[in-house]
Motif scaffolding. Structure first.
Motif, mmCIF file in Angstrom:
data_model
loop_
_atom_site.group_PDB
_atom_site.id
_atom_site.type_symbol
_atom_site.label_atom_id
_atom_site.label_comp_id
_atom_site.label_asym_id
_atom_site.label_seq_id
_atom_site.Cartn_x
_atom_site.Cartn_y
_atom_site.Cartn_z
ATOM 1 N N ASP A 190 -9.323 -0.630 0.521
ATOM 2 C CA ASP A 190 -9.567 -1.518 1.660
ATOM 3 C C ASP A 190 -11.040 -1.855 1.846
ATOM 4 O O ASP A 190 -11.390 -2.660 2.711
ATOM 5 C CB ASP A 190 -9.045 -0.874 2.951
ATOM 6 N N LYS A 191 -11.913 -1.238 1.076
ATOM 7 C CA LYS A 191 -13.345 -1.499 1.186
ATOM 8 C C LYS A 191 -13.655 -2.950 0.824
ATOM 9 O O LYS A 191 -12.947 -3.590 0.038
ATOM 10 C CB LYS A 191 -14.129 -0.564 0.263
ATOM 11 N N TYR A 209 -13.959 -3.898 -2.929
ATOM 12 C CA TYR A 209 -12.710 -4.081 -3.666
ATOM 13 C C TYR A 209 -12.058 -5.412 -3.314
ATOM 14 O O TYR A 209 -11.422 -6.045 -4.161
ATOM 15 C CB TYR A 209 -11.754 -2.928 -3.373
ATOM 16 N N THR A 217 -5.805 1.840 -5.860
ATOM 17 C CA THR A 217 -7.172 2.350 -5.935
ATOM 18 C C THR A 217 -7.543 3.044 -4.626
ATOM 19 O O THR A 217 -7.324 2.487 -3.554
ATOM 20 C CB THR A 217 -8.168 1.206 -6.187
ATOM 21 N N PRO A 218 -8.072 4.270 -4.704
ATOM 22 C CA PRO A 218 -8.534 4.934 -3.481
ATOM 23 C C PRO A 218 -9.602 4.090 -2.779
ATOM 24 O O PRO A 218 -10.467 3.498 -3.428
ATOM 25 C CB PRO A 218 -9.125 6.256 -4.000
ATOM 26 N N LYS A 219 -9.511 4.009 -1.471
ATOM 27 C CA LYS A 219 -10.432 3.208 -0.667
ATOM 28 C C LYS A 219 -10.392 1.738 -1.070
ATOM 29 O O LYS A 219 -11.401 1.036 -1.060
ATOM 30 C CB LYS A 219 -11.868 3.733 -0.787
ATOM 31 N N LYS A 237 0.815 -1.202 0.000
ATOM 32 C CA LYS A 237 0.000 0.000 0.000
ATOM 33 C C LYS A 237 0.856 1.263 0.000
ATOM 34 O O LYS A 237 0.518 2.260 -0.655
ATOM 35 C CB LYS A 237 -0.919 0.012 1.223
#
Length: 270
Positions: A91-92, A95, A87-89, A32
């Protein structure tokens, strides 16, 4: 001669071990933080490819196919993981699901190619294909479509007090009273009731599809125990009725769908 599932299952086992057990938290954080400059990203992708030597050797796959297998898995894993960490976010949960689905799709495509005699026509003509489609359709049906039905039914009933906790469908922490047009704040997790409903319906349908009505009764009894104290202490009768109506609709719809699918695929009840 290789069977599709005899190839896919060992591949998935190796993927799971390498992705969740051999990959440390430090590797994840390094990927990350440094993305494509992270040595851990390259090492993890290489590990995923090289580890497939074990099932390839056990299955007796020829060396040319094995080399191609390692390269394809390593490169695809690198690309998918790079996409996720950049990719932003990323960790959702969404994704994570997409990431794993892409990895599994690559392995499934390879297993489909390696399996002798496998073809799309053979899959479509398999005697259990229609049963599989019916089961998948049932699972899809009990989630969002059922939540929409429950929400539509509950919208016909007024909410008297200002605080609710419900299994009804809601994607936010604010619900509008259809009669007074006032908003009510929902305590607890945002959309927690909807998630509880999803899990409840998944369990009920799964137990019905394996023919175990006793397990369905256990799920309902366990939920009733947890809900009883909450509802018993509540002075809000409207909220209590709201929860009960939503829960019963959820159970009835799932039970009917499960019974119909069970009859369709000839599952014997226990």
């Amino acid at each position: 001669m290789f069977d599709f599932f005899s190839v896919l299952i060992p591949f998935l086992l190796i993927h799971t071990i390498c992705d969740f057990y051999l990959q440390t938290d430090r590797w994840v954080e390094a990927k990350k933080a440094h993305t494509y400059r992270s040595p851990e990203l390259y090492l993890h992708a290489a590990l995923q490819g090289v580890a497939l030597l074990l099932p390839a050797m056990a299955l007796g796959i020829d060396w040319r196919s094995t080399v191609c297998l390692i390269v394809i898995v390593a490169v695809s894993h690198f690309i998918i993981d790079l996409w996720k960490v950049t990719t932003p976010k990323g960790d959702k949960l969404a994704y994570f699901v997409i990431d794993q689905a892409l990895h599994v799709s690559v392995l499934a495509a390879i297993a489909f190619h390696v399996a002798d005699g496998a073809s799309m026509e053979a899959v479509l003509q398999h005697e259990r294909f229609s049963d599989g489609v019916l089961v998948v359709f049932a699972y899809v049906l009990i989630l969002k479509p059922t939540s929409i039905v429950i929400g539509a039914v509950l919208n016909k009933y007024p909410i008297v007090d200002s605080v609710m906790d419900t299994d009804a469908v809601t994607d936010t922490d604010v619900i509008t009273d259809p009669v007074s047009d006032k908003t009510a704040n929902v305590s607890g997790l945002v959309a927690g009731g909807e998630l509880i409903g999803y899990l409840e319906r998944l369990l009920i349908l799964t137990f019905m599809l394996v023919g175990s009505y006793a397990a369905v009764g256990f799920v309902l009894a366990a939920k009733s125990i947890f809900r009883f104290g909450e509802l018993n202490q509540s002075a809000n009768r409207s909220m209590t009725e709201y929860v009960l109506i939503g829960s019963l609709i959820s159970v009835v719809i799932t039970t009917l769908i499960g019974a119909l699918v069970s009859l369709g695929v000839d599952i014997k009840f226990k």
